[in-house]
Design a protein around this motif. Sequence first.
Motif, PDB file in Angstrom:
ATOM      1  N   VAL A  60       0.864  -1.173   0.000  1.00  0.00           N
ATOM      2  CA  VAL A  60       0.000   0.000   0.000  1.00  0.00           C
ATOM      3  C   VAL A  60       0.903   1.225   0.000  1.00  0.00           C
ATOM      4  CG1 VAL A  60      -1.830   1.266   1.185  1.00  0.00           C
ATOM      5  CG2 VAL A  60      -1.728  -1.237   1.351  1.00  0.00           C
ATOM      6  N   LEU A  61       0.702   2.108  -0.964  1.00  0.00           N
ATOM      7  CA  LEU A  61       1.475   3.345  -1.068  1.00  0.00           C
ATOM      8  C   LEU A  61       0.573   4.483  -0.646  1.00  0.00           C
ATOM      9  CD1 LEU A  61       3.003   2.285  -4.434  1.00  0.00           C
ATOM     10  CD2 LEU A  61       4.345   2.746  -2.382  1.00  0.00           C
ATOM     11  N   VAL A  62       0.927   5.120   0.466  1.00  0.00           N
ATOM     12  CA  VAL A  62       0.017   6.058   1.111  1.00  0.00           C
ATOM     13  C   VAL A  62       0.681   7.399   1.361  1.00  0.00           C
ATOM     14  CG1 VAL A  62       0.607   5.115   3.394  1.00  0.00           C
ATOM     15  CG2 VAL A  62      -1.527   6.361   3.105  1.00  0.00           C
ATOM     16  N   GLU A  63      -0.073   8.464   1.136  1.00  0.00           N
ATOM     17  CA  GLU A  63       0.368   9.804   1.520  1.00  0.00           C
ATOM     18  C   GLU A  63      -0.210  10.129   2.887  1.00  0.00           C
ATOM     19  OE1 GLU A  63       0.435  14.428  -0.100  1.00  0.00           O
ATOM     20  OE2 GLU A  63      -0.430  12.846  -1.358  1.00  0.00           O
ATOM     21  N   VAL A  64       0.649  10.620   3.781  1.00  0.00           N
ATOM     22  CA  VAL A  64       0.229  10.959   5.131  1.00  0.00           C
ATOM     23  C   VAL A  64       0.524  12.428   5.416  1.00  0.00           C
ATOM     24  CG1 VAL A  64       0.469   8.611   6.011  1.00  0.00           C
ATOM     25  CG2 VAL A  64       2.444  10.155   6.089  1.00  0.00           C
ATOM     26  N   GLU A  65       0.004  12.915   6.535  1.00  0.00           N
ATOM     27  CA  GLU A  65       0.233  14.299   6.939  1.00  0.00           C
ATOM     28  C   GLU A  65       1.654  14.466   7.496  1.00  0.00           C
ATOM     29  OE1 GLU A  65      -2.003  16.935   6.936  1.00  0.00           O
ATOM     30  OE2 GLU A  65      -3.487  15.697   5.890  1.00  0.00           O
ATOM     31  N   PRO A  66       2.206  15.661   7.424  1.00  0.00           N
ATOM     32  CA  PRO A  66       3.471  15.909   8.119  1.00  0.00           C
ATOM     33  C   PRO A  66       3.301  15.666   9.616  1.00  0.00           C
ATOM     34  CG  PRO A  66       2.930  17.725   6.642  1.00  0.00           C
ATOM     35  CD  PRO A  66       1.711  16.856   6.712  1.00  0.00           C
ATOM     36  N   PRO A  67       4.388  15.354  10.330  1.00  0.00           N
ATOM     37  CA  PRO A  67       4.271  15.116  11.771  1.00  0.00           C
ATOM     38  C   PRO A  67       3.583  16.278  12.479  1.00  0.00           C
ATOM     39  CG  PRO A  67       6.470  14.539  10.992  1.00  0.00           C
ATOM     40  CD  PRO A  67       5.770  15.218   9.846  1.00  0.00           C
ATOM     41  N   GLY A  68       2.681  15.925  13.400  1.00  0.00           N
ATOM     42  CA  GLY A  68       2.033  16.989  14.175  1.00  0.00           C
ATOM     43  C   GLY A  68       0.584  16.745  14.513  1.00  0.00           C
ATOM     44  N   CYS A  69      -0.152  16.036  13.662  1.00  0.00           N
ATOM     45  CA  CYS A  69      -1.584  15.850  13.940  1.00  0.00           C
ATOM     46  C   CYS A  69      -1.904  14.489  14.536  1.00  0.00           C
ATOM     47  CB  CYS A  69      -2.424  16.098  12.690  1.00  0.00           C
ATOM     48  SG  CYS A  69      -2.381  14.772  11.463  1.00  0.00           S
ATOM     49  N   GLY A  70      -0.958  13.538  14.487  1.00  0.00           N
ATOM     50  CA  GLY A  70      -1.239  12.203  14.996  1.00  0.00           C
ATOM     51  C   GLY A  70      -2.292  11.502  14.158  1.00  0.00           C
TER      52      GLY A  70
END
Length: 200
Positions: A138-148
């Motif tokens: 699975v290739l996933v885009e995530v948020e930058p560190p900070g929101c959990g």
Amino acid sequence: MTAFDVGLGGSECRLELDGGDHVPLPVDRWHEDANDADHVLLDACHGPTIDLGCGPGRLVAALVRRGVVALGVDNSPLAVALTRTRGGPALHRDVFGRLPGAGRWAHVLLADGNIGIGGDPVVLLRRARGLLHRRGSVLVEVEPPGCGLRRERARVGGGAWFDWARVDARAITPTAARAGLKPRWLVERDGRWFAELVRS
């Protein structure tokens, strides 16, 4: 008409969260060709790839141009039409519904915040895992560190509320673990964060 059709039509719009935050949606990026950051995902696709929540299809079209078998899936008829116009195959389906090739895909794409689809990233990742063959990812885009990890209610343009979620670069490892997955790599490019998840 779906919540994101305003952006799919090219108009500027924002994701309104029930906590009061407003998140601008990257409408211009959706409609442009794949950019340098997108190539983090594209370069990892070495076999048949299904893009869940494909939007107007920039990633599907880019994969097809590379000779990679690819399929977009979206619950918006407009998104499917736009993807097909760009030369990419696409289906108008619910990503949790019946999809072709279950258990045989090499890669599942969850880009542009689509880890939030359905409001429960663990459920979505389990769904993605079920579409893969044994060595798939699975290739996933995530948020930058900070929101959990945040499970939220959201809407676009004052429309109906729907379940949404955000997962950041630190939270993706424990979130993926609950779905039977683990990161192979996690990388940042141009302010965007991406991970490849494989079976644990």
